[in-house]
Design an enzyme around this catalytic site. Structure first.
Site, PDB file in Angstrom:
ATOM      1  N   HIS A   1     -46.019  36.171 -21.586  1.00  0.00           N
ATOM      2  CA  HIS A   1     -46.159  34.759 -21.251  1.00  0.00           C
ATOM      3  C   HIS A   1     -47.526  34.478 -20.631  1.00  0.00           C
ATOM      4  O   HIS A   1     -48.003  33.338 -20.649  1.00  0.00           O
ATOM      5  CB  HIS A   1     -45.048  34.352 -20.278  1.00  0.00           C
ATOM      6  CG  HIS A   1     -44.704  32.891 -20.327  1.00  0.00           C
ATOM      7  ND1 HIS A   1     -45.495  31.924 -19.763  1.00  0.00           N
ATOM      8  CD2 HIS A   1     -43.654  32.237 -20.879  1.00  0.00           C
ATOM      9  CE1 HIS A   1     -44.949  30.740 -19.947  1.00  0.00           C
ATOM     10  NE2 HIS A   1     -43.831  30.893 -20.627  1.00  0.00           N
TER      11      HIS A   1
ATOM     12  N   ARG B   1     -50.564  32.484 -22.164  1.00  0.00           N
ATOM     13  CA  ARG B   1     -50.633  31.027 -22.079  1.00  0.00           C
ATOM     14  C   ARG B   1     -51.507  30.602 -20.896  1.00  0.00           C
ATOM     15  O   ARG B   1     -52.364  29.731 -21.019  1.00  0.00           O
ATOM     16  CB  ARG B   1     -49.220  30.445 -21.946  1.00  0.00           C
ATOM     17  CG  ARG B   1     -48.412  30.588 -23.231  1.00  0.00           C
ATOM     18  CD  ARG B   1     -46.952  30.215 -23.043  1.00  0.00           C
ATOM     19  NE  ARG B   1     -46.710  28.839 -22.675  1.00  0.00           N
ATOM     20  CZ  ARG B   1     -46.767  27.806 -23.490  1.00  0.00           C
ATOM     21  NH1 ARG B   1     -47.100  27.988 -24.760  1.00  0.00           N
ATOM     22  NH2 ARG B   1     -46.498  26.590 -23.071  1.00  0.00           N
TER      23      ARG B   1
END
Length: 347
Positions: free
Chosen positions: A283, A286
């Site tokens: 993640h 991002r």
């Protein structure tokens, strides 16, 4: 006539006691057969209205509104943290201390954030039970303040360009499975959510238009999303297509091509490259892109937010849509890929 049980499971003396009780009921004008049927019906009703039965019914009802990964996470949290303790209890009979006792077990193992999330899930199930006539109130709401507040944690990410460079170099030299290496490379280029990446299907990739069209049901915001494909991404995808293009998924499981790779594959690959969970996660790509596109490449924040598929509105108050600023986003995605190439070369 009344059946009292089967011999030898029910002894002769027990049968006589049951007969005496039945005769006493008859003497008081009570039909013992009807009482037995009523008790059996009540037991069946309690089983049908157990917390687990209602929870699974609620999950089945609403899972189409969630991403597949989110639906799996919710059920996993229930199966691990609630069903063993409350699953067989009638949802009508459960009280706040019963729920708190289960949540304390989660808290005791240091998973305070999970305890809060499980409490929220339980509240949704109780409210569903109220709506369907199987509970009177949401007892989870009585637990407000019963758990210590969870400390908000952000996904670990490398955001300093000086640190991004060696990360990209490490990915380039990844010695594991080719599919996983491709996933790492595209995670950096696409900066989509990990679940959106691992579930990518070849039918969604348009080589001619140079874009990846993600359907609404796989997006967190339930809106279709477009990822423009930079020339570097197209090159990686064409190589990957030779290996997995005959199947459904870009990144199939190593065990079977009928399923995508697991949700922990990218994180496990980062651990293999030497990045601990408090340093970089799937993640985290991002946050890496959001920070550098804004602070270094100086693209407009609304372009970045749209590409991140966040719930943003334009200056006229219109909500996100997949084609918003598409031309500018194409330019941005190519500039991002070129910048990553430059960083990799200077690592």
């Amino acid at each position: 006539m009344l059946a009292l049980g089967t011999y030898p499971e029910v002894s002769l003396s027990e049968a006589r006691e049951k007969r005496a009780a039945a005769r006493k009921q008859l003497a008081n004008g009570i039909d013992p057969g009807a009482v037995k049927k009523a008790k059996k019906a009540a037991a069946v009703a309690e089983l049908e209205n157990s917390f687990e039965v209602v929870a699974r019914e609620w999950h089945e009802k609403f899972k189409s509104t969630w991403t597949e990964g989110h639906a799996d996470t919710i059920m996993s949290r229930l199966e691990q943290n609630i069903f063993p303790w409350l699953g067989k209890m009638s949802i009508r009979e459960i009280e706040a201390p019963d729920v708190l006792s289960a949540l304390r077990r989660v808290e005791a193992r240091g998973a305070l954030e999970t305890a809060h999330r499980v409490k929220t899930i339980c509240g949704q199930i109780f409210r569903y039970a109220i709506a369907t006539g199987r509970a009177k109130r949401d007892v989870a709401a009585d637990l407000k303040g019963a758990l210590p507040p969870a400390i908000a944690r952000h996904h670990a990410a490398v955001t300093d360009p000086k640190e991004v460079a060696p990360l990209l170099r490490a990915i380039e030299g990844y010695k594991g499975v080719f599919v996983v290496r491709s996933a790492l490379q595209l995670a950096a280029l696409f900066f989509v959510r990990p679940g959106e990446l691992r579930l990518a299907e070849w039918a969604e990739v348009d080589f001619e238009s140079a874009q990846w069209n993600i359907p609404a049901d796989r997006m967190k915001m339930k809106q279709p999303h477009i990822v423009p494909l930079a020339s570097q991404a197209l090159e990686i995808l064409r190589d990957l297509h030779q290996l997995t293009g005959g199947g459904r998924y870009l990144f199939p499981s190593v065990r079977t091509r009928l399923r995508p790779m697991s949700d922990n594959t990218v994180n496990a690959a980062l651990r293999r490259l030497g990045y601990e969970r408090d340093e970089m996660t799937g993640h985290g790509f991002r946050a890496m892109a959001r920070t550098i596109l804004d602070e270094v490449l100086q693209f407009r924040p609304d372009f970045i937010e749209h590409q991140l598929a966040h719930a943003v509105k334009d200056p006229n108050g219109r909500a996100y849509n997949r084609t918003a600023h598409l031309a500018q986003r194409r330019e941005m995605m190519q500039a991002w890929a070129d910048y990553l190439d430059e960083l990799r070369a200077t690592a």
